[in-house]
Design a protein around this motif. Structure first.
Motif, short mmCIF file in Angstrom:
data_model
loop_
_atom_site.label_atom_id
_atom_site.label_comp_id
_atom_site.label_asym_id
_atom_site.label_seq_id
_atom_site.Cartn_x
_atom_site.Cartn_y
_atom_site.Cartn_z
N ARG A 578 52.09 12.21 16.29
CA ARG A 578 51.64 11.21 17.25
C ARG A 578 51.40 9.90 16.50
N ILE A 579 51.31 8.82 17.25
CA ILE A 579 50.87 7.53 16.71
C ILE A 579 49.49 7.25 17.28
N VAL A 580 48.53 7.04 16.40
CA VAL A 580 47.17 6.68 16.79
C VAL A 580 47.06 5.16 16.74
N SER A 581 46.66 4.55 17.84
CA SER A 581 46.75 3.09 17.94
C SER A 581 45.41 2.48 18.32
N TYR A 582 45.05 1.40 17.59
CA TYR A 582 43.89 0.59 17.95
C TYR A 582 44.28 -0.49 18.95
N ASP A 583 45.54 -0.46 19.38
CA ASP A 583 46.03 -1.36 20.43
C ASP A 583 45.79 -2.82 20.08
N THR A 584 46.06 -3.15 18.82
CA THR A 584 45.95 -4.53 18.36
C THR A 584 47.35 -5.10 18.14
N PRO A 585 47.49 -6.41 18.07
CA PRO A 585 48.83 -6.99 17.89
C PRO A 585 49.51 -6.47 16.63
N ARG A 586 50.82 -6.25 16.74
CA ARG A 586 51.59 -5.75 15.62
C ARG A 586 51.74 -6.83 14.56
N ASP A 587 51.70 -6.42 13.31
CA ASP A 587 51.89 -7.35 12.21
C ASP A 587 53.24 -8.04 12.38
N PRO A 588 53.29 -9.37 12.40
CA PRO A 588 54.56 -10.08 12.62
C PRO A 588 55.60 -9.77 11.56
N ARG A 589 55.17 -9.29 10.39
CA ARG A 589 56.13 -8.92 9.35
C ARG A 589 56.96 -7.70 9.74
N MET A 590 56.53 -6.99 10.81
CA MET A 590 57.24 -5.80 11.26
C MET A 590 58.14 -6.07 12.47
N ASP A 591 58.28 -7.33 12.84
CA ASP A 591 59.03 -7.66 14.06
C ASP A 591 60.47 -7.14 14.04
N GLU A 592 61.10 -7.15 12.89
CA GLU A 592 62.50 -6.74 12.83
C GLU A 592 62.66 -5.25 12.51
N TYR A 593 61.57 -4.48 12.59
CA TYR A 593 61.61 -3.05 12.28
C TYR A 593 61.05 -2.27 13.46
N PRO A 594 61.88 -1.92 14.44
CA PRO A 594 61.37 -1.26 15.65
C PRO A 594 60.83 0.14 15.38
N VAL A 595 59.71 0.46 16.04
CA VAL A 595 59.09 1.78 15.89
C VAL A 595 60.04 2.87 16.37
N SER A 596 60.93 2.53 17.28
CA SER A 596 61.86 3.52 17.82
C SER A 596 62.67 4.22 16.73
N LYS A 597 62.91 3.53 15.62
CA LYS A 597 63.68 4.16 14.54
C LYS A 597 62.90 5.30 13.89
N LEU A 598 61.58 5.16 13.76
CA LEU A 598 60.75 6.24 13.25
C LEU A 598 60.77 7.42 14.23
N ILE A 599 60.61 7.11 15.50
CA ILE A 599 60.57 8.17 16.52
C ILE A 599 61.91 8.89 16.58
N ASP A 600 63.01 8.14 16.44
CA ASP A 600 64.34 8.75 16.49
C ASP A 600 64.56 9.74 15.35
N GLU A 601 63.86 9.54 14.23
CA GLU A 601 64.01 10.48 13.11
C GLU A 601 63.61 11.90 13.51
N THR A 602 62.70 12.02 14.47
CA THR A 602 62.23 13.34 14.89
C THR A 602 63.05 13.91 16.04
N ASP A 603 64.10 13.21 16.44
CA ASP A 603 64.94 13.67 17.55
C ASP A 603 66.42 13.54 17.18
#
Length: 780
Positions: A578-603
């Motif tokens: 799971r991803i545990v989230s404090y629901d704060t803005p994402r670090d702008p340095r991660m803008d070009e790295y979508p979380v979907s790629k991490l999730i896709d690794e498990t599928d």
């Protein structure tokens, strides 16, 4: 007055949070000003290595497996450069360290991946001391060697010892980790056969366990399972056996033990005097003599041992399923051996569980993943015990005790804030635990607890803090090798929202027969045990089969999303995260790295294929599948000119039920290929109780067909299998000769298989279309 005191206390906490926040903004500038900065350079590359009698391609850190020990001092500053000299992306996660979210090292979630040929800089203040480790968080790279140890020396020594030794335990395979997961997805039994932990029917019957086996089959389970994979070697600091002769008689040595294995938990035993356990997951505990200690994947434990006047002591780590061990010898002279750990009795476990009112086989894949109903799942599956036992289980999980100060404040904030848990009752837990252990069945996994761990200070939180309760049922499917939480894999769920300023209490309810070491990044949590207010803080907690464990933590980490997962690598990569989230803005340095790629690794899609070559026929089955979708291509050709081929797509509605559609081609005249018929087919496939594979379908000629298939391992390496198919044609589309209004067709086969290796079997069978024959079955 009480209201004013509470207000003042909260104001103090708020000021302290603000102070920490301002401090965090100055991390980088502080780094340049500090004189105690320690810098390391790590290089990851692919190299040939020999860890188990065979040269294979591994992944090394600075040329070694494991990587070097990174040593720091509490209060200092770490700067680490990681260079990727491989042709694929990589990453490094600093396991157990409290650091800024951006440097946690989970690619696409918190930190950019390290691309081929690139170097990435990590920097963070060292807010703690203790034994920790680092490893890749990219796909299955950890299994190939990307891991190493971290030691942060405290400002002041808590215990007396002269020397110390870091011990990194791990498991090693000569196979490619991707192929391991691919074969697990195909439901292979070879790994259990190879390491002697399979439970064939003849052994079950000899033990009087047929009734238990039928109970497991009824619940769609083959039997009790302990570990998934065969490993030819288990390693201590990169070798099966290590010698450390430089330790002198009488010296006290601190052993910093790290379980850096991909999927193996160990029993740790010692020769000579009982060791003193002084730390768990990097944090001090009340010292306790402990002879036999279970270490789950990703946990760390520190022991102090005394080198004897004569002889060398053995530190031994035995794989949980008894399939192997690794040792280190400290000192000189004759070896003082560690005691053996008996191999688990899997058939005995099955028989014991069959005597209990327990429902197994909770789904790893729900019909509607958007409808998360953990409490209904808990009520339906698992322990179905008496009300009083459930009440005692609640007490055993620590719903008691007044709470006060958190030792490391999750770990900062609580240093100056007095905190206590909800208003719970004081009670004699030792007496209640004794009663619980005497009840039928409840002692089966009693070894796997944390009651021997006691924090040196109270670890509890203020009773005024709000508490968020979360239930996570740990769920899995061994046939398809899908692992999930509440029957929902990572790819089908939302984030777990966490609020700063409140306590999050999570109950893990393990509905599987496997252990699951659950790790929360960026946090320490209380593991509620019989020590109540002094329950220990950890970053990884092992949840035993069919048991519950409760943890809780205060939401003081400033920002970001954090990964939360089972640390058995193949379980995490199959959805138990799971991803545990404090629901704060994402670090702008991660803008070009979508979380979907991490999730896709498990599928990911994995293929599992089979080719049968026999004297009477040949057949091929090609399949590729991810969690919900599967594509199949199969063909059979008999040397008497009977032929059938089929292509289908199927969609898993839940664990045991799929809908499918496709194209079928077969010859229409027996023993002749002069005429073939192509039809569209659609239907369902269902794994029934007792593990029969059912296929019910209808083709475009409105002909219904039903088939059943089953395979049973009757002796080690030997399985019997059978197949029955019935198809009817009521003339709704076709016209029959001679005025008939009905025709049918029966196909059946039966045979035996002897597994020669993971990939090859001898097979003999009779098919009513092709006749009798024998040959080879090849899995690839």
């Amino acid at each position: 007055m009480k209201t004013l005191q509470i207000y003042a206390s909260h104001l103090k906490a708020i000021r302290y949070i603000c102070f920490l926040y301002i401090l965090s903004l100055g991390y980088v500038s502080i780094a340049h000003a500090q004189t105690d900065t320690v810098t390391y350079h790590l290089t990851i590359r692919k190299e040939m290595v020999d860890k188990a009698g065979k040269q294979v391609m591994g992944m090394t850190l600075n040329g070694g497996i494991p990587g070097p020990t990174l040593t720091f001092k509490e209060g200092g500053y770490a700067v680490i450069y990681v260079k990727n000299e491989m042709g694929v992306e990589t990453s490094i996660h600093w396991h157990g360290l409290l650091l800024p979210n951006f440097y946690d090292g989970v690619p696409y979630l918190t930190t950019p991946p390290i691309e081929p040929g690139h170097t990435q800089k990590y920097e963070f203040p060292l807010r703690q001391s203790g034994t920790y480790w680092y490893h890749s968080h990219t796909m299955l790279q950890e299994q190939s060697g990307v891991y190493g140890s971290i030691v942060i020396q405290p400002k002041e020594k808590s215990f007396q010892y002269e020397k110390e030794l870091v011990v990194v335990l791990s498991d090693w395979t000569n196979e490619k980790p991707h192929n391991i997961l691919r074969f697990l997805r195909g439901g292979t039994e070879w790994y259990n056969i190879k390491k002697g932990t399979a439970t064939p029917l003849n052994q079950v019957i000899a033990r009087g366990g047929l009734k238990a086996q039928l109970n497991f089959w009824k619940q769609r389970m083959e039997g009790a399972d302990i570990a998934d994979i065969y490993y030819p070697a288990f390693l201590t600091n990169g070798a099966t056996t290590q010698e450390y002769p430089d330790f002198k008689p009488g010296e006290k040595v601190r052993l910093r033990v790290i379980n850096g294995a991909a999927s193996t938990s160990f029993w740790m035993t010692f020769g000579g005097e009982s060791p003193t356990l002084v730390s768990a997951d990097g944090l001090d505990v009340v010292p306790v003599k402990h002879d036999k200690t279970f270490i789950g994947v990703a946990e760390t434990y520190d022991f102090i041992v005394t080198i004897p006047e004569q002889g060398k002591i053995e530190f031994r780590a035995t794989a949980q399923d008894g399939s192997g061990q690794t040792s280190a010898f400290l000192g000189q002279g004759n070896a003082i051996l560690a005691p053996d750990v008996p191999r688990p009795d899997k058939i005995g476990m099955m028989m014991k569980m069959a005597e209990m009112d327990m429902k197994m086989g909770a789904p790893a894949l729900k019909f509607n993943p958007k409808k998360d109903e953990p409490y209904k799942m808990m009520e339906k599956w698992g322990m179905q015990m008496k009300d009083e036992m459930e009440a005692m289980q609640e007490m055993d999980h620590g719903m008691h005790g007044a709470h006060s100060k958190n030792q490391m404040g999750s770990m900062n904030m609580a240093k100056d804030t007095t905190m206590a848990h909800h208003n719970m009752h004081e009670m004699d837990m030792a007496d209640e635990e004794g009663k619980m252990q005497n009840m039928e069945g409840m002692s089966m996994f009693s070894e796997y607890n944390y009651d021997y761990l006691k924090a040196p200070e109270k670890t509890t939180y203020s009773p005024d803090l709000p508490v968020k309760e979360i239930l996570l049922n740990l769920t899995g499917n061994m046939q398809r090798y899908i692992w999930s939480l509440n029957g929902i894999p990572l790819s089908e769920t939302d984030k777990i929202k966490i609020n700063g300023g409140e306590v999050t209490r999570i109950t893990f309810n393990n509905l599987t027969m496997m252990h699951h070491p659950m790790h929360l990044h960026g946090h320490f949590f209380r593991v509620i045990n019989e020590n109540g207010e002094y329950s220990p803080l950890k970053h990884t907690v092992n949840v035993p089969p069919m048991q519950k464990i409760t943890i809780e933590f205060y939401g003081s980490e400033e920002t970001g999303d954090w990964f939360f997962h089972c640390h058995i690598l193949y379980h995490m990569m199959s959805g138990m995260a799971r991803i545990v989230s404090y629901d704060t803005p994402r670090d702008p340095r991660m803008d070009e790295y979508p979380v979907s790629k991490l999730i896709d690794e498990t599928d990911q899609y994995y293929s599992f294929n089979m080719l049968d070559m026999a004297s009477h026929m040949t057949a091929i089955n090609l399949s590729t599948a991810n969690i919900r979708n599967q594509f199949n291509l199969s063909a059979e050709y008999g040397w008497n000119n009977n032929f059938e081929a089929e292509f289908t797509y199927e969609r898993y509605l839940y664990d045991y039920l799929t809908v499918f559609a496709g194209i079928n081609v077969e010859n229409t005249v027996p023993e002749s290929l002069d005429d073939t018929n192509t039809t569209a087919v659609a239907g369902i496939r269902y794994l029934t109780p007792y593990l029969f594979s059912l296929d019910a379908r209808l083709d475009n000629e409105l002909r219904p067909r039903i088939s059943l298939a089953r395979s049973v391992m009757v002796f080690p390496k030997v399985s019997l299998f059978g197949y029955y198919e019935y198809q009817a044609d009521f003339g709704l589309v076709n016209d029959f000769e001679n005025g008939a209004n009905y025709s049918d067709e029966v196909v059946w086969s039966a045979g035996a298989e002897y597994m020669l290796s993971k990939n090859v079997s001898l097979v003999g069978s009779y098919d009513n279309r092709f006749g009798m024959g024998a040959g080879l079955s090849i899995r690839f």
